[in-house]
Write a protein that holds these residues in place. Structure first.
Motif, PDB file in Angstrom:
ATOM      1  N   UNK A   1       2.807  -3.783 -16.319  1.00  0.00           N
ATOM      2  CA  UNK A   1       2.576  -2.890 -15.166  1.00  0.00           C
ATOM      3  C   UNK A   1       3.729  -1.973 -14.945  1.00  0.00           C
ATOM      4  N   UNK A   2       3.400  -0.684 -14.797  1.00  0.00           N
ATOM      5  CA  UNK A   2       4.014   0.584 -14.626  1.00  0.00           C
ATOM      6  C   UNK A   2       3.926   1.409 -13.620  1.00  0.00           C
ATOM      7  N   UNK A   3       2.763   1.550 -12.735  1.00  0.00           N
ATOM      8  CA  UNK A   3       2.485   2.288 -11.762  1.00  0.00           C
ATOM      9  C   UNK A   3       2.168   1.677 -10.417  1.00  0.00           C
ATOM     10  N   UNK A   4       1.760   2.305  -9.399  1.00  0.00           N
ATOM     11  CA  UNK A   4       1.340   1.934  -8.319  1.00  0.00           C
ATOM     12  C   UNK A   4       0.186   1.014  -8.287  1.00  0.00           C
ATOM     13  N   UNK A   5      -0.700   1.209  -9.212  1.00  0.00           N
ATOM     14  CA  UNK A   5      -1.893   0.448  -9.489  1.00  0.00           C
ATOM     15  C   UNK A   5      -1.585  -1.115  -9.538  1.00  0.00           C
ATOM     16  N   UNK A   6      -0.528  -1.356 -10.101  1.00  0.00           N
ATOM     17  CA  UNK A   6      -0.117  -2.969 -10.112  1.00  0.00           C
ATOM     18  C   UNK A   6       0.247  -3.342  -8.680  1.00  0.00           C
ATOM     19  N   UNK A   7       0.881  -2.606  -7.920  1.00  0.00           N
ATOM     20  CA  UNK A   7       1.344  -2.859  -6.691  1.00  0.00           C
ATOM     21  C   UNK A   7      -0.047  -2.962  -5.705  1.00  0.00           C
ATOM     22  N   UNK A   8      -1.029  -1.950  -5.985  1.00  0.00           N
ATOM     23  CA  UNK A   8      -2.086  -1.961  -5.213  1.00  0.00           C
ATOM     24  C   UNK A   8      -3.000  -3.165  -5.582  1.00  0.00           C
TER      25      UNK A   8
ATOM     26  N   UNK B   1       0.735  -1.301  -0.059  1.00  0.00           N
ATOM     27  CA  UNK B   1      -0.171  -0.072  -0.028  1.00  0.00           C
ATOM     28  C   UNK B   1       0.965   1.223   0.036  1.00  0.00           C
ATOM     29  N   UNK B   2       1.999   1.199   0.770  1.00  0.00           N
ATOM     30  CA  UNK B   2       3.046   2.426   0.701  1.00  0.00           C
ATOM     31  C   UNK B   2       3.659   2.297  -0.734  1.00  0.00           C
ATOM     32  N   UNK B   3       3.823   1.441  -1.059  1.00  0.00           N
ATOM     33  CA  UNK B   3       4.482   1.290  -2.474  1.00  0.00           C
ATOM     34  C   UNK B   3       3.324   1.792  -3.555  1.00  0.00           C
ATOM     35  N   UNK B   4       2.420   1.498  -3.389  1.00  0.00           N
ATOM     36  CA  UNK B   4       1.141   1.878  -4.383  1.00  0.00           C
ATOM     37  C   UNK B   4       0.904   3.392  -4.234  1.00  0.00           C
ATOM     38  N   UNK B   5       0.484   3.649  -3.029  1.00  0.00           N
ATOM     39  CA  UNK B   5      -0.142   5.018  -2.669  1.00  0.00           C
ATOM     40  C   UNK B   5       1.033   6.094  -2.546  1.00  0.00           C
ATOM     41  N   UNK B   6       2.265   6.037  -1.952  1.00  0.00           N
ATOM     42  CA  UNK B   6       3.165   6.913  -1.809  1.00  0.00           C
ATOM     43  C   UNK B   6       4.291   6.958  -2.805  1.00  0.00           C
ATOM     44  N   UNK B   7       4.670   5.580  -3.433  1.00  0.00           N
ATOM     45  CA  UNK B   7       5.719   5.912  -4.367  1.00  0.00           C
ATOM     46  C   UNK B   7       5.271   5.748  -5.927  1.00  0.00           C
ATOM     47  N   UNK B   8       3.967   5.190  -5.866  1.00  0.00           N
ATOM     48  CA  UNK B   8       3.343   4.860  -7.303  1.00  0.00           C
ATOM     49  C   UNK B   8       4.380   4.108  -7.967  1.00  0.00           C
ATOM     50  N   UNK B   9       4.767   3.092  -7.606  1.00  0.00           N
ATOM     51  CA  UNK B   9       5.564   2.008  -8.455  1.00  0.00           C
ATOM     52  C   UNK B   9       5.035   0.888  -8.485  1.00  0.00           C
ATOM     53  N   UNK B  10       5.304  -0.149  -9.549  1.00  0.00           N
ATOM     54  CA  UNK B  10       4.432  -1.319  -9.523  1.00  0.00           C
ATOM     55  C   UNK B  10       5.411  -2.598  -8.929  1.00  0.00           C
ATOM     56  N   UNK B  11       6.008  -2.418  -7.654  1.00  0.00           N
ATOM     57  CA  UNK B  11       6.671  -3.425  -7.138  1.00  0.00           C
ATOM     58  C   UNK B  11       6.111  -4.165  -5.985  1.00  0.00           C
TER      59      UNK B  11
END
Length: 439
Positions: free
Chosen positions: A320-327, A67-77
């Motif tokens: 996947x390229x954005x935090x939506x992937x992580x979300x 959630x931190x990776x998605x909503x704070x970093x906006x990265x797909x990891x």
């Protein structure tokens, strides 16, 4: 309206992606990471920890970190308790050194706090940025070989031989048939440009595995309540925090986690074309903070070090390229709390095939390496080869940086050595020499 919200939050068009691609990529990442839901509780339970409680702690800490990776970093990891680090936790700290699992969790917690501080002061981001572009390309290639090796090993295609380090496994089994079916289905769909090729390959080969009896449908209800986390949550003990043993164990967790994470971010971002012209990853400090928070929270909840997973490359390979992937990945981790019997039917051979295909995808930056300049090609080669041979992303980076600095110095190219990369090289050299000075 929902799509407008997602577009505004994750900037999908700017990243060249869309909602469907991101959600499918998140599911693919989850499928290739999902083995950790079985393996991590199994390994940590050997210390005496409650397996069901660790299962819940594994998922909750992973979800928080993502959630931190998605909503704070906006990265797909994707993030979860890391392999290797959980083995060190169990087999070295507890079973070999004779420490309690509470002691090991405390070391992980302290590591997480230090990570947060390093991230706040951008030390980890500075390390990430300081890595020369040739080594960034080499890290991508090395990770490709590393995860392909893991895939072949998990599928039983390669293994330890009698009198040899590695040998070919038995290919005439139902399990290896499932692996090769998944591998060539994914390859075919990828060649045809089908979105979600890896996910389709995983699902299709799982069906084949059930038909062949390699995997079986759940005998109980596919729905279950999460196991109680009580036996492992908030079990830290601070009575040994100022001892040399605590420091050395904490430093080992710190070193491996830091350079595994930096290596994963470097390799996957390089392959995905996410680095800017100066070789920087936008929001790198935010991504590293997600890792640090995941580790700290994970220790409080009752699991080993949470780290960025190299299997994230599978979701990136699926677009996947954005935090939506992580979300999306976090969402599937969350629902697995209640539907784990259903997810557990995916055989390791199916996800192993995805890792091999992703290994191929990660190889392309090798074309950017100048093999005519041996001050760059030798460090790149050591980075690439030491990852699978030493079974560690961190060791690959270590050998790459040490050899880069040494060769640049010896050939009169010291201007190409940044202060940060020089400091890292010295630290790595001292770490190798440390057994000679047991004080």
């Amino acid at each position: 309206m929902e799509n407008n919200f997602l577009e505004k939050k994750f900037r999908l068009k700017k990243a060249g992606t869309d909602t469907r691609t991101e959600l499918m990529a998140g599911l693919t990442t989850f499928m290739t990471m999902s083995y950790i839901l079985i393996v991590n509780p199994s390994i940590l339970s050997e210390t005496g920890m409650d397996k069901g409680a660790v299962f819940t702690a594994t998922i909750v800490s992973s979800v928080i970190a993502m959630l931190v990776m998605a909503l704070y970093a906006n990265l797909p990891f994707g993030l979860a308790p890391g392999m290797g680090l959980n083995a060190f936790f169990t087999y070295t700290v507890v079973l070999s050194f004779g420490k309690t699992w509470e002691f090991a969790l405390t070391a992980v917690f302290l590591e997480g706090i230090i990570f947060i501080l390093l991230s706040l002061f951008s030390v980890r981001e500075a390390i990430f940025t300081s890595i020369p572009i040739v080594l960034k390309n080499a890290v991508s290639v090395g990770i490709g070989l590393f995860i392909a090796f893991i895939g072949f090993s998990n599928a039983g295609v390669i293994g330890q031989g009698d009198g040899v380090i590695l040998t070919l496994g038995n290919l005439l089994t139902k399990n290896t048939f499932v692996f090769f079916f998944a591998l060539f289905l994914m390859a075919f769909l990828t060649a045809k440009g089908v979105k979600g090729a890896l996910l389709i390959g995983i699902v299709g080969s799982t069906v084949v595995a059930v038909i062949l009896g390699v995997s079986s449908l759940p005998t109980q209800s596919i729905f279950s309540l999460p196991p109680d986390i009580g036996p492992v949550v908030f079990k830290l003990k601070f009575d040994h925090i100022f001892t040399f043993e605590m420091f050395s164990i904490m430093f080992t967790f710190l070193f491996v986690d830091m350079f595994d994470t930096i290596g994963t971010l470097t390799g996957v971002a390089t392959k995905a074309g996410m680095l800017d012209e100066e070789g920087r990853l936008p929001n790198a400090s935010h991504a590293l903070m997600a890792d640090a928070i995941g580790t700290t929270v994970g220790a409080l909840l009752g699991t080993s070090t949470v780290t960025t997973f190299v299997e994230s490359a599978s979701g990136v390979a699926d677009g996947g390229r954005t935090g939506l992937t992580a979300l999306s990945t976090a969402f599937f981790f969350f629902i697995s709390l209640f539907f784990f019997p259903l997810f557990s039917i995916v055989p390791p051979e199916s996800t192993a095939a995805a890792l091999v295909i992703v290994g191929l995808f990660m190889m392309s930056p090798i074309k950017e390496i100048n093999f005519n300049d041996f001050t760059e090609s030798v460090p790149a080669f050591l980075t690439i080869t030491m990852m699978p041979f030493a079974y560690s992303i961190a060791e690959g980076i270590s050998f790459g940086i040490m050899s880069y600095v040494l060769l640049k110095l010896l050939t009169g190219k010291k201007k190409e050595i940044t202060p940060m990369i020089a400091v890292l090289a010295i630290i790595f050299f001292l770490r190798i020499l440390s057994p000679l000075f047991p004080f």
